[in-house]
Scaffold this motif. Structure first.
Motif, PDB file in Angstrom:
ATOM      1  N   GLN A   1       0.853  -1.178   0.000  1.00  0.00           N
ATOM      2  CA  GLN A   1       0.000   0.000   0.000  1.00  0.00           C
ATOM      3  C   GLN A   1       0.897   1.240   0.000  1.00  0.00           C
TER       4      GLN A   1
ATOM      5  N   GLY B   1       1.034   5.438  -0.919  1.00  0.00           N
ATOM      6  CA  GLY B   1       0.104   6.534  -1.080  1.00  0.00           C
ATOM      7  C   GLY B   1       0.720   7.892  -0.849  1.00  0.00           C
TER       8      GLY B   1
ATOM      9  N   TRP C   1      -3.917  10.036  -3.357  1.00  0.00           N
ATOM     10  CA  TRP C   1      -3.476   9.145  -4.423  1.00  0.00           C
ATOM     11  C   TRP C   1      -3.033   7.836  -3.791  1.00  0.00           C
ATOM     12  N   ASN C   2      -3.615   6.725  -4.246  1.00  0.00           N
ATOM     13  CA  ASN C   2      -3.301   5.407  -3.698  1.00  0.00           C
ATOM     14  C   ASN C   2      -2.826   4.466  -4.799  1.00  0.00           C
ATOM     15  N   ASN C   3      -1.859   3.650  -4.447  1.00  0.00           N
ATOM     16  CA  ASN C   3      -1.446   2.537  -5.296  1.00  0.00           C
ATOM     17  C   ASN C   3      -1.403   1.302  -4.404  1.00  0.00           C
TER      18      ASN C   3
ATOM     19  N   HIS D   1      -2.117  -2.689  -3.979  1.00  0.00           N
ATOM     20  CA  HIS D   1      -2.287  -3.904  -4.761  1.00  0.00           C
ATOM     21  C   HIS D   1      -1.775  -5.108  -3.976  1.00  0.00           C
TER      22      HIS D   1
ATOM     23  N   LYS E   1      -5.274  -4.815  -8.065  1.00  0.00           N
ATOM     24  CA  LYS E   1      -5.619  -3.723  -7.163  1.00  0.00           C
ATOM     25  C   LYS E   1      -6.423  -4.253  -5.976  1.00  0.00           C
TER      26      LYS E   1
ATOM     27  N   SER F   1      -8.299   4.843  -6.471  1.00  0.00           N
ATOM     28  CA  SER F   1      -6.909   5.247  -6.647  1.00  0.00           C
ATOM     29  C   SER F   1      -6.719   6.740  -6.418  1.00  0.00           C
ATOM     30  N   GLN F   2      -7.792   7.517  -6.608  1.00  0.00           N
ATOM     31  CA  GLN F   2      -7.669   8.954  -6.443  1.00  0.00           C
ATOM     32  C   GLN F   2      -8.984   9.552  -5.954  1.00  0.00           C
TER      33      GLN F   2
END
Length: 687
Positions: free
Chosen positions: A526, A528, A556-558, A560, A575, A581-582
């Protein structure tokens, strides 16, 4: 809306000579002292990612809930699957929450509000129980015990007590009725606040009626200058219908419909699906100054919750009494120009739950299926040290040692079943460094380990099968951030970036009958970036527009899965479902010296994965809201406020509270379309 504005306008001009309303300048972020991590310091002096929901944030929207004000903060998402059914996520923690609040520790005026089994009935608090909220994002186990999502510190009592009374009422779309009556009496050494709240509506979707009544009594007694005692009594009685999730085709055909009859599964109306929830809480807090260097704060509480839940699968009846307490010792001393602070203490909770599950005969109790007793214990001890060095350097180091266990007995089988789960000696450390560049600007970095044992609802989910293999999730969070004030304190900026690797992540699934169950998902990454900025455009009592304030919040997130394989499915690299994600939140507030004000808010959410396979997504959406109002002094002691507003002005169709990994694709729970509200407030403060 236009007619109401024109109606209020002449009154606002006529009141100009006797009123001058604008937000209290002491509520600006650079002046607020936060309690997070027992620091009791200004926000820029705390080396942690903390968002504040202030009284001004809460007042921007309709006075019925905290969802919009929570979602305006970066890294936070609050859902409402149906009116009164809340779900809270901090940095993706809703992965394991089909409903309710899990993996987020909640405190109510310093009293643990999350029960020993890890569940929090946040919907038992009405809008007026929230004066402010501190949101600690990421693992905070060094002081608050088990949890990988974060912590909420809810402040119920207003800091500035004034004897008097107030009445708030608003009505709106879907037959909304919302009433709050507040009475404050006493003197400086004996303050009492009694509050009653009632909220009801027919709901914006079929089978979504709700009702909530909350009574609370808070008292503060200052025995001496060094000792104060607080007491809190709260009773909540809530009912709300649960319509169930829809498939994409059902959602497209009629998003307001409730779940239909499918196969052997009844419809929401046939099942009379609903929650009946009652909660009583009594707590006491003692604050003492023990010496020039030592202080202590101790809280004890007892609570009882009763839940009746006819649903699509069965009819459950639970009784959940629990008690607990928390004590914190604070030590401060200056040695050779270095300010040392020590925080140490402990927390303990225990519950004695009974859970009986019956067949659901159209909303009535049928034959007994299971008869269970569940005993939960959780406790931890913690130690934190902080050293403030010359030239603006600050070092914080802390850790807690945690233990929790669950004792399960099932008496509906012969012989009776018995299971135990124990999670012992789990250590949650945290290290943080902060550098103040000047008096208004700081940078910080931190590393913390979090862990979270499975909650009672995860070990014994609605499938009624006790999970003997579910493991605690844990992870290490790395973070860096900066926050400060610029342009003569008009501009405030808070930016942080984090990387969190979670092992044995607990994820939620649903079976064909709609029952939820849980599994460990290997590992997840995770990453962000969370940003918040606010700007005080106007602050001049002499001007007609005497106050203007704007803010923007961006997430903003990534997130997965790193390594997650289940039978023949490999979800590695996909994901994490349930997280956009935003997201972007923007707002602008303006007020005049005559008493007229307006709040405009905008929220954008990107698309959201709805299952582990990433084969279905919820569409992105945009929400626009407007609230206008007028305040006037009827006398030196009495203020009248009129307000009206509109939400979801674009009339967007979107799902707020998706059922993640739902069997058969039943992911969707539609949120309200365009809706309106109006109300008044009458405040009397004895001078």
């Amino acid at each position: 809306m236009k007619k109401l504005f024109l109606l209020l306008l002449p009154f606002s001009f006529s009141a100009g000579a006797q009123t001058n309303f604008r937000p209290d300048s002491t509520e600006t972020l650079e002046n607020i002292v936060v309690n997070a991590y027992e620091n009791n310091r200004k926000l820029i002096d705390v080396p942690a990612a903390i968002s504040l929901v202030t009284g001004r944030d809460l007042s921007r929207y309709n006075n019925t809930g905290i969802i919009e004000s929570m979602n305006a903060k970066p890294g936070v998402r609050m859902d409402e699957r149906s009116p009164g059914s809340y779900r809270l996520s901090i940095r993706g923690s809703s992965l394991r929450s089909p409903f309710g609040v899990r993996n987020v520790k909640v405190y109510f005026d310093g009293i643990p509000f999350t029960d020993p089994g890890g569940n929090t009935f946040l919907n038992q608090l009405g809008f007026y129980n929230f004066q402010s909220i501190e949101i600690i994002k990421g693992p905070a186990g060094s002081l608050y015990g088990a949890g990988t999502g974060g912590v909420l510190l809810i402040k119920n009592n207003a800091g500035d007590f004034h004897p008097g009374a107030s009445v708030f009422y608003n009505t709106g779309s879907f037959n909304l009725n919302n009433l709050d009556v507040n009475l404050r009496f006493g003197k400086e050494n004996a303050q009492n606040t009694i509050n009653y709240q009632h909220q009801s509506s027919d709901g914006y979707r079929n089978h979504t009626a709700m009702r909530r009544d909350v009574f609370s009594w808070d008292a503060v007694m200052k025995k001496t200058e060094k000792t104060s005692i607080q007491s809190h009594f709260l009773y909540g009685d809530m009912y709300y219908q649960t319509p169930g999730g829809l498939t994409k085709s059902e959602y497209d055909l009629n998003a307001k419909s409730a779940r239909p009859h499918v196969g052997m599964s009844p419809s929401a109306d046939e099942a009379k699906a609903a929650f009946y929830l009652k909660t009583f809480l009594a707590g006491f807090s003692l604050d003492q100054t023990l010496s020039a260097n030592w202080k202590n704060s101790t809280s004890i509480y007892g609570a009882y919750s009763q839940n009746r839940n006819p649903n699509f699968r069965n009819y459950s009846r639970t009784s959940e009494p629990h008690f607990g307490g928390r004590t914190v010792f604070n030590y401060t001393k200056i040695l050779d120009k270095i300010l040392f602070t020590l925080n140490t203490g402990a927390e303990y909770q225990q519950s004695f739950n009974t859970l009986r599950v019956y067949n659901n005969n159209a909303g009535e109790v049928g034959s007994l299926k299971t008869d269970d007793e569940i005993y939960n214990k959780q406790g931890f001890v913690f130690l934190q040290t902080n050293a403030d060095f010359p030239r603006g350097w600050s070092l914080t180091a802390g850790a807690s040692i945690n233990e929790s266990n669950l004792d399960f007995k099932r008496f509906s089988t012969t012989p009776a079943e018995s299971e135990k789960r124990n999670f012992k000696n789990e250590i949650a450390p945290r290290l943080a460094i902060l550098k103040k560049i000047n008096n208004t600007f700081s940078v910080y970095t931190s590393v913390a380990r979090g862990f979270s044992a499975p909650t009672t609802a995860e070990v014994l989910p609605s499938t009624d099968v006790f999970n003997t293999t579910l493991q605690a999730e844990s992870g290490v969070n790395y973070e860096a951030g900066t926050k400060g004030n610029f342009l003569r304190n008009k501009l405030y900026i808070d930016i942080n970036a984090f990387f969190y690797r979670l092992k044995n992540a607990i994820v939620q699934k649903r079976d064909a009958s709609g029952g939820d169950y849980f599994d460990n998902a290997g590992s997840a990454n995770q990453n962000g970036l969370e940003s918040y900025a606010s700007y005080e455009v106007i602050n001049n009592e002499r001007q007609f527009f005497n106050y203007g304030f704007a803010y923007i919040s961006h997430t903003w997130n990534n997130f997965h899965y790193d390594n997650y394989k289940q039978t023949n499915n490999d979800y590695s690299g996909n994901k994490l479902p349930g997280v956009a994600s935003q997201t972007i939140a923007v707002g602008f507030d303006v007020s005049t010296k005559n008493g007229l004000y307006a709040n405009t808010t905008f929220f954008y959410s990107g698309r959201i994965a709805l299952n582990d396979a990433n084969s279905s997504y919820a569409d992105p959406y945009n929400l626009l809201g407007l609230k206008i109002g007028y305040k006037t002094l009827m006398s030196k002691e009495t203020q009248l406020e009129l307000f009206a507003g509109a939400q979801n002005i674009f009339d967007e169709r979107y799902s707020l509270g998706n059922d993640i990994n739902a069997f058969g694709g039943r992911y969707y729970n539609v949120a309200p379309g365009r809706n309106f509200y109006a109300g008044l407030a009458l405040r009397f403060n004895k001078l």
